[in-house]
Design a protein around this motif. Structure first.
Motif, PDB file in Angstrom:
ATOM      1  N   GLU A  67       0.810  -1.210   0.000  1.00  0.00           N
ATOM      2  CA  GLU A  67       0.000   0.000   0.000  1.00  0.00           C
ATOM      3  C   GLU A  67       0.843   1.259   0.000  1.00  0.00           C
ATOM      4  O   GLU A  67       0.520   2.238  -0.673  1.00  0.00           O
ATOM      5  CB  GLU A  67      -0.933   0.002   1.226  1.00  0.00           C
ATOM      6  CG  GLU A  67      -2.046  -1.036   1.148  1.00  0.00           C
ATOM      7  CD  GLU A  67      -3.006  -0.926   2.314  1.00  0.00           C
ATOM      8  OE1 GLU A  67      -2.872   0.041   3.109  1.00  0.00           O
ATOM      9  OE2 GLU A  67      -3.888  -1.797   2.443  1.00  0.00           O
ATOM     10  N   GLU A  68       1.934   1.265   0.765  1.00  0.00           N
ATOM     11  CA  GLU A  68       2.742   2.475   0.903  1.00  0.00           C
ATOM     12  C   GLU A  68       3.979   2.419   0.020  1.00  0.00           C
ATOM     13  O   GLU A  68       4.686   1.403  -0.032  1.00  0.00           O
ATOM     14  CB  GLU A  68       3.180   2.654   2.358  1.00  0.00           C
ATOM     15  CG  GLU A  68       3.913   3.964   2.611  1.00  0.00           C
ATOM     16  CD  GLU A  68       4.327   4.129   4.057  1.00  0.00           C
ATOM     17  OE1 GLU A  68       4.893   5.189   4.384  1.00  0.00           O
ATOM     18  OE2 GLU A  68       4.092   3.214   4.867  1.00  0.00           O
ATOM     19  N   ALA A  69       4.254   3.510  -0.680  1.00  0.00           N
ATOM     20  CA  ALA A  69       5.449   3.607  -1.521  1.00  0.00           C
ATOM     21  C   ALA A  69       6.636   3.946  -0.635  1.00  0.00           C
ATOM     22  O   ALA A  69       7.003   5.113  -0.453  1.00  0.00           O
ATOM     23  CB  ALA A  69       5.254   4.658  -2.602  1.00  0.00           C
ATOM     24  N   LYS A  70       7.238   2.922  -0.052  1.00  0.00           N
ATOM     25  CA  LYS A  70       8.415   3.136   0.783  1.00  0.00           C
ATOM     26  C   LYS A  70       9.507   2.167   0.334  1.00  0.00           C
ATOM     27  O   LYS A  70       9.254   1.195  -0.385  1.00  0.00           O
ATOM     28  CB  LYS A  70       8.097   2.924   2.266  1.00  0.00           C
ATOM     29  CG  LYS A  70       7.705   1.507   2.634  1.00  0.00           C
ATOM     30  CD  LYS A  70       7.381   1.412   4.122  1.00  0.00           C
ATOM     31  CE  LYS A  70       6.940  -0.015   4.486  1.00  0.00           C
ATOM     32  NZ  LYS A  70       6.568  -0.110   5.916  1.00  0.00           N
ATOM     33  N   VAL A  71      10.724   2.448   0.764  1.00  0.00           N
ATOM     34  CA  VAL A  71      11.850   1.578   0.433  1.00  0.00           C
ATOM     35  C   VAL A  71      12.004   0.546   1.544  1.00  0.00           C
ATOM     36  O   VAL A  71      12.172   0.891   2.714  1.00  0.00           O
ATOM     37  CB  VAL A  71      13.147   2.384   0.260  1.00  0.00           C
ATOM     38  CG1 VAL A  71      14.289   1.452  -0.110  1.00  0.00           C
ATOM     39  CG2 VAL A  71      12.973   3.456  -0.806  1.00  0.00           C
ATOM     40  N   ASN A  72      11.938  -0.717   1.168  1.00  0.00           N
ATOM     41  CA  ASN A  72      11.994  -1.788   2.159  1.00  0.00           C
ATOM     42  C   ASN A  72      13.420  -2.116   2.592  1.00  0.00           C
ATOM     43  O   ASN A  72      13.642  -2.532   3.726  1.00  0.00           O
ATOM     44  CB  ASN A  72      11.312  -3.033   1.608  1.00  0.00           C
ATOM     45  CG  ASN A  72       9.838  -2.793   1.345  1.00  0.00           C
ATOM     46  OD1 ASN A  72       9.121  -2.273   2.195  1.00  0.00           O
ATOM     47  ND2 ASN A  72       9.362  -3.140   0.155  1.00  0.00           N
ATOM     48  N   SER A  73      14.377  -1.962   1.686  1.00  0.00           N
ATOM     49  CA  SER A  73      15.767  -2.250   2.052  1.00  0.00           C
ATOM     50  C   SER A  73      16.724  -1.702   1.011  1.00  0.00           C
ATOM     51  O   SER A  73      16.368  -1.497  -0.155  1.00  0.00           O
ATOM     52  CB  SER A  73      15.998  -3.762   2.206  1.00  0.00           C
ATOM     53  OG  SER A  73      15.848  -4.420   0.956  1.00  0.00           O
ATOM     54  N   TYR A  74      17.957  -1.482   1.470  1.00  0.00           N
ATOM     55  CA  TYR A  74      19.077  -1.090   0.620  1.00  0.00           C
ATOM     56  C   TYR A  74      20.122  -2.192   0.748  1.00  0.00           C
ATOM     57  O   TYR A  74      20.629  -2.439   1.848  1.00  0.00           O
ATOM     58  CB  TYR A  74      19.657   0.246   1.079  1.00  0.00           C
ATOM     59  CG  TYR A  74      18.629   1.349   1.188  1.00  0.00           C
ATOM     60  CD1 TYR A  74      18.295   2.140   0.093  1.00  0.00           C
ATOM     61  CD2 TYR A  74      17.961   1.598   2.394  1.00  0.00           C
ATOM     62  CE1 TYR A  74      17.349   3.151   0.193  1.00  0.00           C
ATOM     63  CE2 TYR A  74      17.017   2.600   2.506  1.00  0.00           C
ATOM     64  CZ  TYR A  74      16.711   3.376   1.394  1.00  0.00           C
ATOM     65  OH  TYR A  74      15.762   4.368   1.499  1.00  0.00           O
ATOM     66  N   GLY A  75      20.427  -2.875  -0.351  1.00  0.00           N
ATOM     67  CA  GLY A  75      21.291  -4.044  -0.296  1.00  0.00           C
ATOM     68  C   GLY A  75      22.715  -3.767  -0.750  1.00  0.00           C
ATOM     69  O   GLY A  75      22.943  -3.092  -1.763  1.00  0.00           O
TER      70      GLY A  75
END
Length: 332
Positions: A67-75
């Motif tokens: 639902e939300e446009a967010k960044v889940n992780s930076y790899g």
């Protein structure tokens, strides 16, 4: 006399992946796969794994329907398999909470460690093992260093990630990235009205000017995402992208132009499925000097650093170029 083998300790190899949450997965897939030309390696339900045409590993981009446009992780990929565990122990010893992620947490990827950067609270994930699948036969290239044929606008690889955080935490985060993770400061600027505060810092573990940048967020919030950059082969590719994208229903961010900082040509657009800012990036210079001294940009030259030529970036109060996306917390 035999000298003991030198062990430099755990090290990062490069910025390797990003997991972008998108409310409209199909629209985001159209943007990255069909327009930018990335290969859809695998899709499991609402999660899609993609790579650019010169990336041999399983993926550099994960698109997650949410639902939300967010960044889940930076790899970030580390240099040795044991560095995942060594970094984990280093974090524990310094009081930074970290989570162990099992192999397959992201498809095609081995065990990883996840933590929040002290100060900025960005969710980083470190890993080494990752599969290197062949593209399906219809997409394969005769060039051995290409994972697939060049298609669409021809993005070659993930180039760098740009993060932002609050003015009160940026110094802590930038210092920690350098002192604990081994990033080198290549170019930087200070806040003119508060010269003790870093305005932005361009950091790398490779010869690039930056694999990672961090600066002050306009909202003065932690864990903010500014953009992820994908590399294209030459300046002409950036101009072609600008010409083609102008005809499409895509939010045009800034450019085409050339940065003074890093000396690369840029074009900023927004993924129409999520609104995340994406940079198409070409050129730049490489740093091989082992004694490189970080370059400081001050007023009035700082404006040239942002844009050497092209439209001046809208970085004033309320400027559209300052908009950011949030990042997830420690628990993925």
């Amino acid at each position: 006399m035999t000298q003991p083998e030198y062990d430099p300790g755990p090290q990062i190899a490069h910025a390797a992946s990003i997991n972008l949450g998108t409310p409209d997965l199909e629209r985001s897939l159209w943007f990255f796969r069909d327009l930018l030309g990335m290969e859809l390696v695998e899709q499991v339900g609402g999660v899609a794994y993609l790579r650019a045409y010169q990336e041999l590993t399983h993926h550099s981009l994960v698109l997650t329907q949410q639902e939300e446009a967010k960044v889940n992780s930076y790899g970030f990929r580390v240099k040795r398999r044991q560095d995942v565990e060594l970094f984990h122990k280093q974090f524990e010893n310094s009081g930074v909470r970290a989570l162990e992620l099992p192999a397959g947490h992201e498809r095609g990827r081995g065990e990883a460690v996840r933590f929040l950067v002290p100060g900025s609270e960005h969710p980083f994930e470190f890993y080494y093992d990752i599969e290197k699948p062949l593209a399906e036969e219809s997409l394969r290239s005769k060039v051995l260093s290409n994972s697939s044929r060049r298609r669409g606008l021809g993005v070659r690889r993930l180039d760098h990630i740009n993060l932002q955080t609050s003015a009160g935490t940026v110094n802590e985060a930038e210092t920690w990235l350098r002192e604990e993770l081994g990033f080198k400061r290549r170019e930087f600027a200070r806040v003119p009205q508060a010269p003790d505060v870093i305005l932005a810092s361009w950091l790398s573990v490779t010869p690039q000017v930056h694999d990672l940048a961090i600066g002050v967020a306009a909202e003065d919030s932690t864990a903010q995402f500014h953009h992820v950059a994908f590399n294209v082969e030459n300046f002409h590719d950036v101009l072609t992208a600008a010409d083609e994208i102008r005809d499409l229903d895509i939010a045009y961010g800034a450019g085409p132009g050339k940065h003074g900082i890093g000396q690369a040509m840029y074009l900023y657009v927004h993924d129409p499925g999520s609104g995340h800012r994406i940079e198409l990036y070409s050129g730049g210079y490489l740093i091989f000097d082992p004694d490189w001294a970080a370059l400081e940009w001050k007023l009035p030259e700082l404006e040239w650093g942002q844009t050497w030529y092209g439209d001046v970036l809208d970085v004033g109060p309320g400027g559209s170029f300052l908009s950011t996306s949030p990042s997830a917390g420690l628990v993925p």
